[in-house]
Design a protein around this motif. Structure first.
Motif, mmCIF file in Angstrom:
data_model
loop_
_atom_site.group_PDB
_atom_site.id
_atom_site.type_symbol
_atom_site.label_atom_id
_atom_site.label_comp_id
_atom_site.label_asym_id
_atom_site.label_seq_id
_atom_site.Cartn_x
_atom_site.Cartn_y
_atom_site.Cartn_z
ATOM 1 N N LEU A 31 0.934 -1.299 0.088
ATOM 2 C CA LEU A 31 0.064 0.264 -0.420
ATOM 3 C C LEU A 31 1.085 1.053 0.160
ATOM 4 N N ASP A 32 1.761 1.251 1.087
ATOM 5 C CA ASP A 32 2.847 2.688 1.170
ATOM 6 C C ASP A 32 3.472 2.857 -0.427
ATOM 7 N N MET A 33 3.888 1.500 -1.744
ATOM 8 C CA MET A 33 4.669 1.391 -2.739
ATOM 9 C C MET A 33 3.877 2.085 -3.694
ATOM 10 N N VAL A 34 2.136 1.640 -3.104
ATOM 11 C CA VAL A 34 1.080 2.098 -4.509
ATOM 12 C C VAL A 34 0.926 4.067 -4.736
ATOM 13 N N ARG A 35 1.128 3.910 -2.730
ATOM 14 C CA ARG A 35 0.294 5.014 -2.982
ATOM 15 C C ARG A 35 1.632 6.496 -3.147
ATOM 16 N N ARG A 36 2.632 6.153 -2.569
ATOM 17 C CA ARG A 36 3.824 6.219 -2.861
ATOM 18 C C ARG A 36 3.900 6.695 -4.808
ATOM 19 N N GLU A 37 3.848 6.366 -5.273
ATOM 20 C CA GLU A 37 3.468 5.651 -7.226
ATOM 21 C C GLU A 37 2.448 7.247 -7.348
ATOM 22 N N ILE A 38 1.576 6.585 -7.225
ATOM 23 C CA ILE A 38 0.450 7.423 -6.769
ATOM 24 C C ILE A 38 0.512 9.033 -6.775
ATOM 25 N N ARG A 39 1.690 9.323 -6.540
ATOM 26 C CA ARG A 39 2.025 11.267 -5.657
ATOM 27 C C ARG A 39 2.935 11.469 -6.660
ATOM 28 N N GLN A 40 3.471 10.231 -7.480
ATOM 29 C CA GLN A 40 4.606 10.655 -8.768
ATOM 30 C C GLN A 40 3.399 11.004 -9.819
ATOM 31 N N ILE A 41 2.786 10.305 -9.962
ATOM 32 C CA ILE A 41 1.803 9.946 -11.149
ATOM 33 C C ILE A 41 0.725 11.527 -11.160
ATOM 34 N N GLU A 42 0.224 11.613 -10.056
ATOM 35 C CA GLU A 42 -0.448 12.668 -9.188
ATOM 36 C C GLU A 42 0.477 14.208 -9.861
ATOM 37 N N SER A 43 2.175 14.139 -9.590
ATOM 38 C CA SER A 43 2.286 15.179 -9.702
ATOM 39 C C SER A 43 2.885 15.908 -11.624
ATOM 40 N N SER A 44 3.022 14.464 -12.234
ATOM 41 C CA SER A 44 2.783 14.740 -13.281
ATOM 42 C C SER A 44 1.648 14.956 -14.569
ATOM 43 N N LEU A 45 0.960 14.458 -13.633
ATOM 44 C CA LEU A 45 -1.051 14.995 -13.995
ATOM 45 C C LEU A 45 -1.272 16.342 -13.888
ATOM 46 N N ALA A 46 -0.636 16.642 -12.738
ATOM 47 C CA ALA A 46 -0.372 18.226 -12.191
ATOM 48 C C ALA A 46 0.626 19.213 -13.335
ATOM 49 N N ASN A 53 -4.756 23.455 -19.025
ATOM 50 C CA ASN A 53 -6.377 23.907 -18.314
ATOM 51 C C ASN A 53 -7.010 22.412 -18.049
ATOM 52 N N MET A 54 -7.040 21.660 -18.132
ATOM 53 C CA MET A 54 -7.946 20.952 -17.971
ATOM 54 C C MET A 54 -7.487 20.112 -16.681
ATOM 55 N N SER A 55 -8.747 19.521 -16.299
ATOM 56 C CA SER A 55 -8.727 18.543 -14.998
ATOM 57 C C SER A 55 -8.410 16.624 -16.206
ATOM 58 N N SER A 56 -7.382 15.885 -15.344
ATOM 59 C CA SER A 56 -8.010 14.901 -16.000
ATOM 60 C C SER A 56 -8.693 14.210 -16.393
ATOM 61 N N ASP A 57 -9.878 14.396 -15.420
ATOM 62 C CA ASP A 57 -10.780 13.539 -15.861
ATOM 63 C C ASP A 57 -11.377 14.271 -16.382
ATOM 64 N N ILE A 58 -11.602 15.207 -16.654
ATOM 65 C CA ILE A 58 -12.685 16.089 -18.108
ATOM 66 C C ILE A 58 -11.345 15.153 -19.716
ATOM 67 N N PHE A 59 -10.254 15.361 -19.354
ATOM 68 C CA PHE A 59 -9.629 15.275 -20.591
ATOM 69 C C PHE A 59 -9.799 13.901 -20.697
ATOM 70 N N TYR A 60 -9.564 12.764 -19.709
ATOM 71 C CA TYR A 60 -9.648 11.136 -20.411
ATOM 72 C C TYR A 60 -11.381 11.157 -21.275
ATOM 73 N N VAL A 61 -12.544 11.672 -20.110
ATOM 74 C CA VAL A 61 -13.300 11.507 -21.090
ATOM 75 C C VAL A 61 -13.889 11.737 -22.349
#
Length: 100
Positions: A31-46, A53-61
């Motif tokens: 769980l710690d490893m997965v959460r660390r990976e999520i934080r890294q990906i969230e940085s790239s998504l941001a 100028n678009m959220s990743s959720d809207i982009f995905y759709v």
């Protein structure tokens, strides 16, 4: 896995507690490893969200609907978002196991 199931159902009480404790520790490490990976990906998504100028959720759709084309950066963004979604599902699965 079958051996663990057998041991848990037929083993001594202290063995059951030891196996359960060990498994919980392993899932917490994962769980710690997965959460660390999520934080890294969230940085790239941001970064991508800010740039476009678009959220990743809207982009995905929109990307899934074929509204954005196949620009290389969009494909990378899609991969990040898809991986993020899968990792979030994995977090939910692990948390269910730990808290069961």
């Amino acid at each position: 896995m079958n051996a663990l199931k057998f041991q848990l159902s037929h083993g001594l009480e202290f063995e059951k507690k030891y196996i359960t404790s060990t498994m919980n520790k392993m899932f917490k490490v994962e769980l710690d490893m997965v959460r660390r990976e999520i934080r890294q990906i969230e940085s790239s998504l941001a970064e991508l969200e800010k740039r476009h100028n678009m959220s990743s959720d809207i982009f995905y759709v929109k990307f899934n609907a074929g509204e954005l084309g196949d620009d290389r950066e969009y494909i990378k963004w899609y991969a990040y978002k898809d991986t993020h979604n899968k990792l979030m599902e994995r977090v939910k699965e692990i948390e269910k196991i730990i808290h069961a």
